[in-house]
Design a protein around this motif. Structure first.
Motif, short mmCIF file in Angstrom:
data_model
loop_
_atom_site.label_atom_id
_atom_site.label_comp_id
_atom_site.label_asym_id
_atom_site.label_seq_id
_atom_site.Cartn_x
_atom_site.Cartn_y
_atom_site.Cartn_z
N PRO A 201 0.84 -1.20 0.00
CA PRO A 201 0.00 0.00 0.00
C PRO A 201 0.88 1.25 0.00
N PRO A 202 0.35 2.37 -0.44
CA PRO A 202 1.12 3.63 -0.42
C PRO A 202 1.45 4.05 1.00
N GLU A 203 2.46 4.92 1.13
CA GLU A 203 2.91 5.37 2.45
C GLU A 203 1.78 6.00 3.24
N SER A 204 0.91 6.77 2.57
CA SER A 204 -0.19 7.44 3.28
C SER A 204 -1.12 6.43 3.92
N GLU A 205 -1.41 5.34 3.21
CA GLU A 205 -2.30 4.31 3.76
C GLU A 205 -1.64 3.56 4.90
N LEU A 206 -0.34 3.24 4.75
CA LEU A 206 0.38 2.56 5.82
C LEU A 206 0.44 3.41 7.08
N SER A 207 0.66 4.70 6.92
CA SER A 207 0.77 5.58 8.10
C SER A 207 -0.55 5.64 8.86
N VAL A 208 -1.67 5.66 8.14
CA VAL A 208 -2.98 5.68 8.79
C VAL A 208 -3.23 4.36 9.50
N ASN A 209 -2.98 3.24 8.82
CA ASN A 209 -3.25 1.92 9.40
C ASN A 209 -2.37 1.63 10.61
N LEU A 210 -1.14 2.14 10.59
CA LEU A 210 -0.21 1.86 11.68
C LEU A 210 -0.25 2.94 12.76
N GLY A 211 -0.91 4.06 12.50
CA GLY A 211 -1.02 5.11 13.50
C GLY A 211 0.26 5.88 13.71
N VAL A 212 1.07 6.02 12.66
CA VAL A 212 2.33 6.77 12.75
C VAL A 212 2.40 7.76 11.59
N SER A 213 3.40 8.62 11.62
CA SER A 213 3.53 9.62 10.57
C SER A 213 4.09 8.99 9.29
N ARG A 214 3.87 9.69 8.17
CA ARG A 214 4.43 9.22 6.90
C ARG A 214 5.95 9.24 6.94
N VAL A 215 6.53 10.16 7.69
CA VAL A 215 8.00 10.22 7.81
C VAL A 215 8.52 8.93 8.44
N ARG B 197 8.26 6.17 5.96
CA ARG B 197 9.27 6.33 4.90
C ARG B 197 10.65 5.87 5.40
N ARG B 198 10.98 6.21 6.65
CA ARG B 198 12.27 5.78 7.19
C ARG B 198 12.35 4.26 7.28
N ALA B 199 11.25 3.63 7.71
CA ALA B 199 11.23 2.17 7.81
C ALA B 199 11.39 1.54 6.43
N LEU B 200 10.69 2.09 5.44
CA LEU B 200 10.80 1.56 4.08
C LEU B 200 12.18 1.80 3.50
N ASP B 201 12.80 2.93 3.87
CA ASP B 201 14.17 3.20 3.43
C ASP B 201 15.11 2.09 3.90
N GLU B 202 14.96 1.68 5.16
CA GLU B 202 15.81 0.63 5.70
C GLU B 202 15.53 -0.71 5.04
N LEU C 2 11.48 -3.18 -3.12
CA LEU C 2 12.00 -2.48 -4.30
C LEU C 2 11.10 -1.30 -4.58
N ARG C 3 11.70 -0.12 -4.73
CA ARG C 3 10.92 1.07 -5.05
C ARG C 3 11.14 1.39 -6.52
N ILE C 4 10.03 1.50 -7.24
CA ILE C 4 10.09 1.81 -8.67
C ILE C 4 9.39 3.15 -8.88
N HIS C 5 10.15 4.11 -9.37
CA HIS C 5 9.61 5.47 -9.51
C HIS C 5 8.36 5.47 -10.39
N GLY C 6 7.31 6.08 -9.88
CA GLY C 6 6.07 6.19 -10.62
C GLY C 6 5.16 4.98 -10.51
N ARG C 7 5.65 3.90 -9.89
CA ARG C 7 4.83 2.68 -9.80
C ARG C 7 4.53 2.29 -8.36
N GLY C 8 5.49 2.54 -7.45
CA GLY C 8 5.23 2.22 -6.05
C GLY C 8 6.31 1.36 -5.44
N THR C 9 5.99 0.77 -4.29
CA THR C 9 6.91 -0.07 -3.53
C THR C 9 6.45 -1.52 -3.61
N PHE C 10 7.40 -2.41 -3.95
CA PHE C 10 7.08 -3.81 -4.16
C PHE C 10 7.96 -4.69 -3.26
#
Length: 254
Positions: A35-49, A52-57, A65-73
């Motif tokens: 799911p997009p970062e905005s949806e994950l942040s709402v479901n997990l009750g944390v900020s998008r930042v 994003r840091r967790a996904l960065d790690e 895998l992050r693919i520009h324009g397509r999302g995170t897989f």
């Protein structure tokens, strides 16, 4: 898809561990897009930042895998690795993920003055006392992991008993008695021969191997202070680690 809001805000390491467990539970034969970062942040009750840091790690570890324009897989190859060197995992679950029945014993609970190295690592005062908690984790009845946790007596009081550590992990004890939440660690990896492990541990003589893989870990709390110095000895006959490395070897523009 629904994720349960059980993550503490502003702890990207907790979000990362939760996402890692969630990813491992997915059926990856079909869609591997998260799911997009905005949806994950709402479901997990944390900020998008924080998300994003967790996904960065997770991206650095090759889990997503992050693919520009397509999302995170999800990277199915990374998820199929039996035991990843990167994510922290409780020892019994680690043994079970390697295909064995897990059990553990408390080898020793000892109180002593911190040596120079431990005092330096844990930033303790001269003469301050520490607990050393040694446990052995068994794989189908065979010793597979020896773990030694060292932490200041002042964090939990001076009456820690064997039965306390038989019921709770060191992380749980420090959280309950000392208000410490372990959020990250830094490890140094080396090997240890039989003579060294017999000298360093109570259970060393019962190990069935002549050498072990050793992790020396410094565990940091929510205030970024070192609170546990642990030594983990792995018999690689039973515990086999894998590491997926993300390559960044190309110059810009190539």
């Amino acid at each position: 898809m629904e994720l349960h809001p059980m993550i503490k805000p502003n702890l990207s390491s907790s979000v990362k561990n939760y996402l890692y467990k969630y990813i491992r539970s997915l059926d990856l034969r079909g869609n591997t897009k998260l799911p997009p970062e905005s949806e994950l942040s709402v479901n997990l009750g944390v900020s998008r930042v924080t998300v994003r840091r967790a996904l960065d790690e997770l991206e650095k570890e090759g889990i997503v895998l992050r693919i520009h324009g397509r999302g995170t897989f999800v990277n199915p190859e990374a998820v199929n690795i039996q035991v990843n060197l990167m994510p922290g995992e409780e020892f019994s679950r680690l043994i079970e993920s390697c295909g064995y029945k897990a059990a553990f014993e408390v080898a020793d609970v000892r109180k002593r003055k911190a040596g120079e190295e431990v005092r330096r690592i844990l930033q303790l005062e001269s003469g301050e006392e520490i607990y050393e908690v040694e446990k052995v984790f068994l794989a189908d009845g065979h010793p597979a992991i020896i773990s030694i946790d060292r932490f200041a007596c002042s964090l939990v009081g001076n009456a820690l008993k064997r039965e306390d550590v038989e019921k709770k992990s060191t992380f749980d004890i420090l959280r309950r008695l000392g208000g410490c939440f372990i959020v990250r660690d830094k490890i140094r990896i080396e090997t240890m021969n039989r003579g060294e492990m017999e000298h360093e541990t109570v259970w060393g003589k019962k190990m069935e191997c002549d050498s072990v893989l050793v992790f020396h870990g410094i565990n940091y709390n929510q205030d970024n202070r070192p609170v546990i110095y642990d030594t983990e000895l792995y018999d690689t006959k039973y515990i086999k680690f894998s590491l997926l490395r993300v390559k960044n070897v190309y110059e810009d523009g190539i």
